[in-house]
Write an enzyme that holds these catalytic residues in place. Structure first.
Site, mmCIF file in Angstrom:
data_model
loop_
_atom_site.group_PDB
_atom_site.id
_atom_site.type_symbol
_atom_site.label_atom_id
_atom_site.label_comp_id
_atom_site.label_asym_id
_atom_site.label_seq_id
_atom_site.Cartn_x
_atom_site.Cartn_y
_atom_site.Cartn_z
ATOM 1 N N ARG A 290 0.888 -1.145 -0.007
ATOM 2 C CA ARG A 290 -0.039 0.054 -0.099
ATOM 3 C C ARG A 290 0.789 1.242 -0.070
ATOM 4 N NH1 ARG A 290 -2.442 -3.624 -0.321
ATOM 5 N NH2 ARG A 290 -2.104 -2.618 -2.446
ATOM 6 N N HIS B 144 -6.765 7.449 11.802
ATOM 7 C CA HIS B 144 -6.277 6.001 11.721
ATOM 8 C C HIS B 144 -4.849 5.775 11.279
ATOM 9 C CE1 HIS B 144 -10.890 5.118 10.697
ATOM 10 N NE2 HIS B 144 -10.683 5.349 11.979
ATOM 11 N N LEU C 128 -20.016 9.536 -3.415
ATOM 12 C CA LEU C 128 -20.533 9.097 -4.706
ATOM 13 C C LEU C 128 -21.940 8.472 -4.549
ATOM 14 C CD1 LEU C 128 -19.124 8.730 -7.518
ATOM 15 C CD2 LEU C 128 -18.544 6.182 -6.708
ATOM 16 N N GLU C 129 -22.195 7.947 -3.419
ATOM 17 C CA GLU C 129 -23.745 7.734 -3.288
ATOM 18 C C GLU C 129 -23.952 7.892 -1.688
ATOM 19 O OE1 GLU C 129 -21.871 3.030 -2.384
ATOM 20 O OE2 GLU C 129 -22.494 3.787 -4.431
HETATM 21 P P1 NAD Z 1 -15.089 2.940 2.442
HETATM 22 O O1 NAD Z 1 -14.379 2.404 1.614
HETATM 23 O O2 NAD Z 1 -15.668 2.105 3.593
HETATM 24 O O3 NAD Z 1 -15.945 3.863 1.696
HETATM 25 C C1 NAD Z 1 -15.557 4.835 0.739
HETATM 26 C C2 NAD Z 1 -16.651 5.784 0.490
HETATM 27 O O4 NAD Z 1 -16.292 6.440 -0.806
HETATM 28 C C3 NAD Z 1 -17.893 4.925 -0.281
HETATM 29 O O5 NAD Z 1 -19.088 5.329 0.375
HETATM 30 C C4 NAD Z 1 -18.074 5.315 -1.567
HETATM 31 O O6 NAD Z 1 -19.408 5.436 -2.204
HETATM 32 C C5 NAD Z 1 -17.293 6.661 -1.952
HETATM 33 N N1 NAD Z 1 -16.604 6.757 -2.941
HETATM 34 C C6 NAD Z 1 -15.835 5.995 -3.726
HETATM 35 N N2 NAD Z 1 -15.729 6.734 -4.833
HETATM 36 C C7 NAD Z 1 -15.754 7.978 -4.745
HETATM 37 C C8 NAD Z 1 -15.476 9.234 -5.328
HETATM 38 N N3 NAD Z 1 -14.676 9.375 -6.425
HETATM 39 N N4 NAD Z 1 -15.935 10.577 -5.040
HETATM 40 C C9 NAD Z 1 -16.744 10.589 -3.821
HETATM 41 N N5 NAD Z 1 -17.035 9.446 -3.093
HETATM 42 C C10 NAD Z 1 -16.499 8.383 -3.376
HETATM 43 O O7 NAD Z 1 -13.949 3.983 3.120
HETATM 44 P P2 NAD Z 1 -14.114 4.816 4.400
HETATM 45 O O8 NAD Z 1 -15.385 5.283 4.834
HETATM 46 O O9 NAD Z 1 -12.646 5.812 4.425
HETATM 47 O O10 NAD Z 1 -13.327 3.398 5.549
HETATM 48 C C11 NAD Z 1 -12.538 3.471 6.412
HETATM 49 C C12 NAD Z 1 -11.252 2.954 6.270
HETATM 50 O O11 NAD Z 1 -10.380 2.585 5.005
HETATM 51 C C13 NAD Z 1 -10.453 3.759 7.179
HETATM 52 O O12 NAD Z 1 -10.063 3.300 8.304
HETATM 53 C C14 NAD Z 1 -8.977 3.974 5.939
HETATM 54 O O13 NAD Z 1 -8.040 3.919 6.923
HETATM 55 C C15 NAD Z 1 -9.062 2.955 5.276
HETATM 56 N N6 NAD Z 1 -8.629 3.021 3.967
HETATM 57 C C16 NAD Z 1 -7.759 4.083 3.612
HETATM 58 C C17 NAD Z 1 -7.391 4.338 2.249
HETATM 59 C C18 NAD Z 1 -6.560 5.652 1.804
HETATM 60 O O14 NAD Z 1 -5.861 5.888 2.836
HETATM 61 N N7 NAD Z 1 -6.512 6.045 0.865
HETATM 62 C C19 NAD Z 1 -7.795 3.536 1.350
HETATM 63 C C20 NAD Z 1 -8.634 2.280 1.821
HETATM 64 C C21 NAD Z 1 -8.863 2.098 2.902
#
Ligand code: NAD
Length: 232
Positions: free
Chosen positions: A56, A106, A199-200
Site C-alpha cells: 500500500r 487512523h 459518490l452515493e
Molecule cells: P470506504 O471504502 O468504507 O468507503 C468509501 C466511500 O467513498 C464509499 O461510500 C464510496 O461510495 C465513496 N466513494 C468512492 N469513490 C468516490 C469518489 N470518486 N468520490 C466520492 N466518493 C467516493 O472507506 P472509509 O469510509 O474511509 O472506510 C474506512 C477505512 O478505510 C479507513 O479506516 C481507512 O484507514 C481505510 N482505507 C484508507 C485508504 C486510503 O488511505 N486512501 C484506502 C482504503 C482504505
C-alpha cells in the site's frame, strides 16, 4: 467566523487511483479485512500484514493528489485556522496537496510504530525485513495504522472541534467505521449544519442537511468555491 470540520475517507483518494476500503467484492485489495486490518491478524500472520502495508505504501508513492484534495488545501489557505481536516485515510495525499491542519485519526502509511518503545518514526521503506527502530534499536516496528479494535488517534481533539464547528462535512466515506461514523450526528446535536459529498448516499445515523452525490473531484471544488464566495 464559520468554523468548519471536514472528515474524509477513502472515497476522496479513489480518483487518484487508491482503491477504497470495501470494493464491490467486500475486499480490500483482494484481502478480507479481518486478515489484514486487525491486531489478531498481525499476531497470527505478521508477514502477510507487513507485506500488505508495504505494498500500500509503495502504491501511494506512485499516485498524486487530485482536485478534491487540492480544493481542501485552497479552503485552508482562504480561511486559515477555521478549518480542521480529519482524515480516516492512511495515505498522505492531503498533505501533498498542501493541507496543514490535518489529523490522521487512523494513522499513516508513512509512519511506523515501535511495539517495544512506542516511538512513531516517519517511514519510507518496507517493514517486512524487520528493520530496527531508530529510537530503541529493537526490531519491533509495525505499520502505524489503527486496526479494528484499536483506539483512533487524537479523539479528544477531534471531538472538541466537532462539537464547536458550524459546518461539518463528510467526504468520500461510507459511514460504516466507528467512531468516525458518529461525528456527523455529534456535530448536528451541537447545532452544526451537516453536508455529505459522496459518490452515493452513505449509511448515515442522522440525515445530512445537504447531501450531494457524485465524484469528489467535481463536488469538492464546487462546494469549496461556494464557501469561499459566501465569506467574501
Ligand atoms: P470506504 O471504502 O468504507 O468507503 C468509501 C466511500 O467513498 C464509499 O461510500 C464510496 O461510495 C465513496 N466513494 C468512492 N469513490 C468516490 C469518489 N470518486 N468520490 C466520492 N466518493 C467516493 O472507506 P472509509 O469510509 O474511509 O472506510 C474506512 C477505512 O478505510 C479507513 O479506516 C481507512 O484507514 C481505510 N482505507 C484508507 C485508504 C486510503 O488511505 N486512501 C484506502 C482504503 C482504505
Amino acid at each position: 467566523m464559520t468554523r468548519i470540520v471536514v472528515l474524509t475517507g477513502a472515497g476522496i483518494s479513489a480518483e487518484s487511483g487508491v482503491p477504497t476500503f470495501r470494493g464491490a467484492d467486500g475486499l480490500w485489495e483482494g484481502h478480507r479485512i479481518e486478515d489484514v486490518a486487525t491486531p489478531e491478524a498481525y499476531e497470527r500472520n505478521p508477514d502477510t500484514v507487513l507485506a500488505f502495508y508495504d505494498a500500500r505504501r509503495r502504491a501511494v508513492e506512485a499516485v498524486a493528489p487530485n482536485a478534491a484534495h487540492r480544493a481542501l488545501a485552497r479552503l485552508e489557505e482562504a480561511i486559515g485556522g477555521d478549518l480542521l481536516v480529519v482524515t480516516q485515510n492512511v495515505d498522505d495525499l492531503h498533505e501533498r496537496a498542501g493541507t496543514r491542519d490535518l489529523v490522521h485519526m487512523h494513522g499513516e502509511l508513512r509512519r511506523a510504530l515501535c511495539t517495544g518503545c512506542g516511538a512513531r518514526p516517519g517511514w519510507e521503506g518496507d517493514l517486512i525485513h524487520r528493520p530496527p527502530c531508530p529510537e530503541c534499536g529493537e526490531r519491533m516496528l509495525r505499520p502505524d495504522v489503527v486496526w479494528f479494535g484499536e483506539m483512533p488517534y487524537d479523539l479528544d481533539c477531534i471531538e472538541n472541534a466537532v462539537v464547536a464547528c458550524d459546518v461539518f462535512a463528510s467526504i468520500g466515506t461510507s459511514g460504516s467505521v466507528y467512531p468516525a461514523a458518529g461525528f456527523a450526528a455529534l456535530a448536528a446535536a451541537f447545532g452544526a449544519r451537516t453536508v455529505e459529498l459522496n459518490l452515493e448516499p452513505s449509511d448515515a445515523l442522522v440525515p445530512f442537511d445537504d447531501a450531494r452525490a457524485g465524484p469528489a473531484t467535481e463536488l469538492v471544488p464546487a462546494w469549496v468555491e461556494e464557501l469561499i464566495a459566501a465569506r467574501t
